[in-house]
Scaffold this motif. Structure first.
Motif, mmCIF file in Angstrom:
data_model
loop_
_atom_site.group_PDB
_atom_site.id
_atom_site.type_symbol
_atom_site.label_atom_id
_atom_site.label_comp_id
_atom_site.label_asym_id
_atom_site.label_seq_id
_atom_site.Cartn_x
_atom_site.Cartn_y
_atom_site.Cartn_z
ATOM 1 N N UNK A 47 0.809 -1.222 0.000
ATOM 2 C CA UNK A 47 0.000 0.000 0.000
ATOM 3 C C UNK A 47 0.839 1.267 0.000
ATOM 4 N N UNK A 48 2.157 1.142 -0.061
ATOM 5 C CA UNK A 48 3.013 2.306 0.155
ATOM 6 C C UNK A 48 2.776 3.423 -0.848
ATOM 7 N N UNK A 49 2.546 3.077 -2.104
ATOM 8 C CA UNK A 49 2.398 4.108 -3.134
ATOM 9 C C UNK A 49 0.998 4.114 -3.747
ATOM 10 N N UNK A 50 0.060 3.438 -3.102
ATOM 11 C CA UNK A 50 -1.303 3.411 -3.640
ATOM 12 C C UNK A 50 -1.916 4.806 -3.591
ATOM 13 N N UNK A 425 4.761 -2.481 2.983
ATOM 14 C CA UNK A 425 5.654 -2.220 1.850
ATOM 15 C C UNK A 425 6.133 -3.574 1.343
ATOM 16 N N UNK A 426 5.506 -4.046 0.278
ATOM 17 C CA UNK A 426 5.769 -5.393 -0.219
ATOM 18 C C UNK A 426 6.036 -5.315 -1.718
ATOM 19 N N UNK A 793 3.270 -4.452 -7.829
ATOM 20 C CA UNK A 793 3.373 -3.898 -6.478
ATOM 21 C C UNK A 793 4.588 -2.986 -6.416
ATOM 22 N N UNK A 794 4.406 -1.819 -5.820
ATOM 23 C CA UNK A 794 5.471 -0.812 -5.771
ATOM 24 C C UNK A 794 5.813 -0.507 -4.315
ATOM 25 N N UNK A 795 7.100 -0.494 -4.006
ATOM 26 C CA UNK A 795 7.549 -0.145 -2.661
ATOM 27 C C UNK A 795 8.975 0.381 -2.750
#
Length: 838
Positions: A47-50, A425-426, A793-795
């Protein structure tokens, strides 16, 4: 079974509740004398960059999913911290590392242990059976099938029933956004045992832990004081100090994008130390009940009725008018009831307890102050649970119950699930080499298997982009080493010539770890290396070698040379003579006038450092294709700009294009050969913007990116110019993973955002601008970047070098610049910074 713990915490009969007596632990199940609880572990979501919209959607999905699975159950949410170790990595390493290269896998494993990273675990327990009711007691007593014949354990049939309940509940909690799995028996044993700072050495017997192994989990002593608890080991030594804290007040309104993330915030709290700051890592135990619509309406009606009675009492008394707060509460309950009936609102009742643990009392007080202050900044009041430390701690134990009834909070489900206890953060692959770790709200190892994409039928290109000196080229070299260690063919094109230094560069790093590697440069020793007549199959060489040599012919001779050169190449290939441009020149020197003129022009390049790579007489033979790394260094090439006509090229640009064409065509030809089909292949192109700015290079990148999956070839490109990549659909469509380091211009930031799958915006640009900047000092934060994996997925990720020896070998800092490896921790909650990419 836990009598010693009962005495340790002063749990005497007058407290009214007994200490939980554990009867059995199985996969996904804990059973005590009083209750049976299903336990699941929640895999963190990325969810870090959502975006705000995406986050809102996820919260709504979480509420719907949890309501279907947990409504009206008594539940317990636990957030605890463990340690990330290399044990699993060591076990898995032989599956992606050749035996002769295990030194590389060992170096990776050693670095994981050196990082000393904390790992956040999120568990949800659901009470599914009250074992104290008369019916349950009668059933248990009548059972004849006890585990191992132990009548102090639980009946096998009861365990089978609980197993069915566990699978049903967890099945409904698996999907999106939640990913729930039954907590293994070993994990649950650890969860129970760690409460007394004793980890269990017992292994489950047939999936269930009972008897003496279970009893050993509770050894040790816990002594409560007014504002903390002291833990002692089996020998009587103090080992830890813990304070239990209560959340006593939430703000009236919370924003799930900021102050509402009251459980995810546990990951970002630090206390001061002599060296700067230290992560506190508070833990949480939140007993909660997700009310069904009927339960919620009943609760609201009860509150509304109480407010109504208060209003009437006020009207009948001398006060005459009811207090404004009473009137407001009555109206709010009426409105809330309508929202619940319409399905717009759900309610959760929660009893949150935070615990802070340190090894000294002074550190504990500093940590408690840090937690209280951090929550105060979000408008949340946290207080030490004075005089009730034992009750608060006991209620946080798995299998226990609510012991401080008046510390409850009834909140909208959005406020509970918007705490983002399941966020994180995944990023990264499920298996393969560990290239570093995430640095956002949660820590986790980042696996990245650069050659695996073709085998899973995925696109095969990895893009590393960012400003110079941020660590992207070093990251590309690390990926080459990972691929070389598993026996892949790894050609690395180095157009800048900085992958070799006084410490031996990439090749030295590889050979020191048992990875086959060789270096080819523009020296007389490797003359003829890029000669397509020598390196390609005869059929392909007819046209490709002709195209390559024509680049070396002057404009005045080119038209006449075209058919003559083709004729002599065909004759050489048909003769069975040595296939090389050097031999072709010798044959043409004995030919007619035009052939002799062509031979003289080609011969003139024999003494040129660049030209001899094509027409020079080979001393080392042709390029070899096999397992290991082949570093090809051409630091002096002057490549023509994209879009320019060959007639506009300078002589040096013609020669540079011919050499590059030779190297690129050789790579493509080898990748297509049947002999290489069974071999993993990774092509690494540092400074790829030098190729995207050239027509031949751009065409090559397009082709190998498009054909990668079919040929089993993975591609790693490293570029300072993301816009040149974003503008090429052939490359963009094939990118499976992206690593974005700092970019400073709006154009490049927007291109980087698109490569990450993010919508360009001022906030996103700011994140990309600062990702490789140390927030404390403002210095370059080497190796820190955003990563988007194959699952989008972005982290934020720290790319890490295993040790100093490899770091020195891979250092691409120009000799004229000071090489600094000051890798101090940039923020209080970052870990493992000493192994950052330099």
């Amino acid at each position: 079974m836990f009598d010693s713990l009962k005495r340790a915490v002063g749990l005497y009969p007058q407290m009214g509740r007994s200490f939980p007596t554990y009867r059995a632990i199985a996969d996904g199940i804990i059973v005590t004398d009083d209750r049976a609880t299903v336990w699941m572990e929640i895999t963190p979501a990325s969810t870090q960059t959502a975006s705000a919209v995406d986050l809102d959607d996820q919260v709504m999905s979480a509420i719907a999913q949890a309501q279907g699975a947990l409504a009206d159950y008594e539940c317990q949410l636990k957030i605890v911290w463990g340690a990330i170790t290399s044990d699993t990595y060591r076990e898995d390493a032989p599956t992606f590392t050749q035996p002769q290269s295990m030194a590389w896998a060992q170096a990776r494993a050693d670095s994981i242990d050196a990082w000393e990273l904390p790992e956040r675990h999120v568990f949800i327990g659901v009470d599914v059976e009250d074992r104290t009711t008369p019916g349950a007691v009668a059933t248990i007593n009548a059972a004849a099938d006890w585990i191992s014949g132990n009548r102090n354990a639980i009946p096998v049939k009861e365990l089978e029933y609980l197993d069915g309940k566990m699978r049903s509940i967890i099945g409904r909690m698996t999907g999106k956004p939640f990913q729930a799995l039954p907590a293994p028996a070993e994990t649950l044993a650890w969860l129970v045992g760690r409460e007394t700072f004793r980890t269990s050495e017992a292994k489950p017997r047939e999936g269930t832990i009972t008897g003496a192994p279970l009893a050993r989990l509770g050894r040790g002593r816990v002594v409560p004081f007014r504002d903390h608890l002291r833990f002692y080991d089996a020998q009587g030594a103090e080992v830890a100090y813990t304070a239990c804290l209560l959340i006593t007040e939430f703000p009236e309104t919370v924003d799930t994008l900021s102050n509402g993330q009251w459980l995810l915030a546990l990951s970002n709290i630090a206390r001061p130390t002599m060296d700067g700051a230290q992560a506190v890592l508070p833990e949480a135990s939140v007993r909660f009940s997700f009310m069904s619509q009927a339960s919620a309406l009943k609760r609201v009606a009860k509150t509304q009725k109480r407010a109504k009675h208060q209003r009437r009492d006020a009207e009948e008394s001398h006060v005459e008018e009811a207090d404004e707060d009473i009137l407001l509460a009555e109206e709010e309950m009426r409105s809330l009831s309508l929202e619940i009936k319409r399905g717009r609102t759900s309610l959760v009742e929660a009893w949150p307890i935070l615990t802070v643990t340190e090894t000294t009392l002074d550190d504990l007080y500093l940590a408690v102050d840090a937690v209280v202050e951090a929550y105060a900044q979000a408008g949340i009041t946290v207080d030490v649970c004075a005089d009730e430390q034992d009750a608060a701690w006991l209620s946080s134990l798995p299998g226990d119950t609510v012991r401080i009834e008046d510390m409850n909070h009834v909140m909208d489900a959005t406020a509970f699930f918007g705490s983002w206890f399941w966020g994180g953060s995944i990023t990264g692959d499920r298996e393969g080499p560990v290239i570093g770790y995430t640095t956002g709200a949660t820590r986790s190892l980042v696996h990245f298997h650069p050659t695996q994409a073709p085998l899973r039928g995925d696109t095969t290109t990895t893009a590393l982009i960012g400003r110079s000196g941020r660590g992207k080229t070093t990251a590309a070299q690390l990926m080459a080493l990972d691929a070389g260690a598993e026996g892949a063919w790894v050609p690395v094109l180095d157009f800048k010539g900085d992958l070799n230094n006084e410490h031996g560069g990439l090749v030295a790093a590889a050979t020191s770890m048992g990875i086959p590697a060789r270096r080819i440069d523009m020296s007389a020793r490797y003359a003829g290396t890029c000669d397509l007549l020598a390196t390609m199959d005869p059929e392909d060489a007819r046209t490709h070698a002709h195209s390559q040599l024509m680049l070396l012919i002057s404009d005045s001779l080119r038209m006449a040379a075209h058919p003559v050169l083709m004729e002599h190449i065909a004759a050489l290939l048909d003769s069975g003579d040595e296939r090389s441009s050097h031999r072709l020149i010798e044959r043409m020197e004995a030919g007619e006038d035009i052939a002799q003129r062509v031979a003289r022009e080609l011969r003139s390049y024999e003494g040129d450092a660049i030209g001899r790579m094509i027409i020079g007489q080979r001393a080392e033979g042709t390029l070899a294709a096999g397992e290991g790394i082949t570093l090809i260094q051409f630091p002096k090439l002057d490549l023509p700009p994209a879009g320019s006509a060959p007639a506009e090229w300078t002589t040096t640009q013609r020669v540079g294009a011919a050499v590059a064409r030779g190297a690129l065509a050789w790579i493509m030809n080898v990748a297509k050969t049947q002999a290489m089909r069974g071999l993993r292949k990774l092509v690494v192109i540092p400074e790829a913007h030098l190729l995207t700015a050239n027509q031949d290079g751009a065409t090559f990148l397009d082709q190998i990116a498009r054909l990668g999956r079919a040929l089993g070839v993975s591609l790693v490109i490293d570029s300072q110019d993301p816009s040149s990549i974003a503008e090429r659909d052939g490359i963009m469509e094939q990118i499976a993973a992206t690593f974005v380091f700092s970019q400073s211009t709006t154009k490049q930031q927007d291109a980087a955002a698109r490569l990450l799958g993010l919508e360009p915006s001022p906030d996103v640009r700011a994140m990309i601008d600062s990702v490789s900047v140390d927030p404390t000092s403002g210095d370059v934060w080497h190796g820190h970047c955003f990563m988007r994996d194959a699952r989008r997925r972005v982290a934020t990720v720290q790319i890490a070098i295993p040790n100093d020896r490899v770091r020195q070998a891979l250092d691409t800092t120009p000799p004229s610049k000071e090489r600094s490896h000051d890798l101090t921790t940039p923020t209080p909650v970052q870990h493992g910074r000493d192994d950052a990419v330099a």
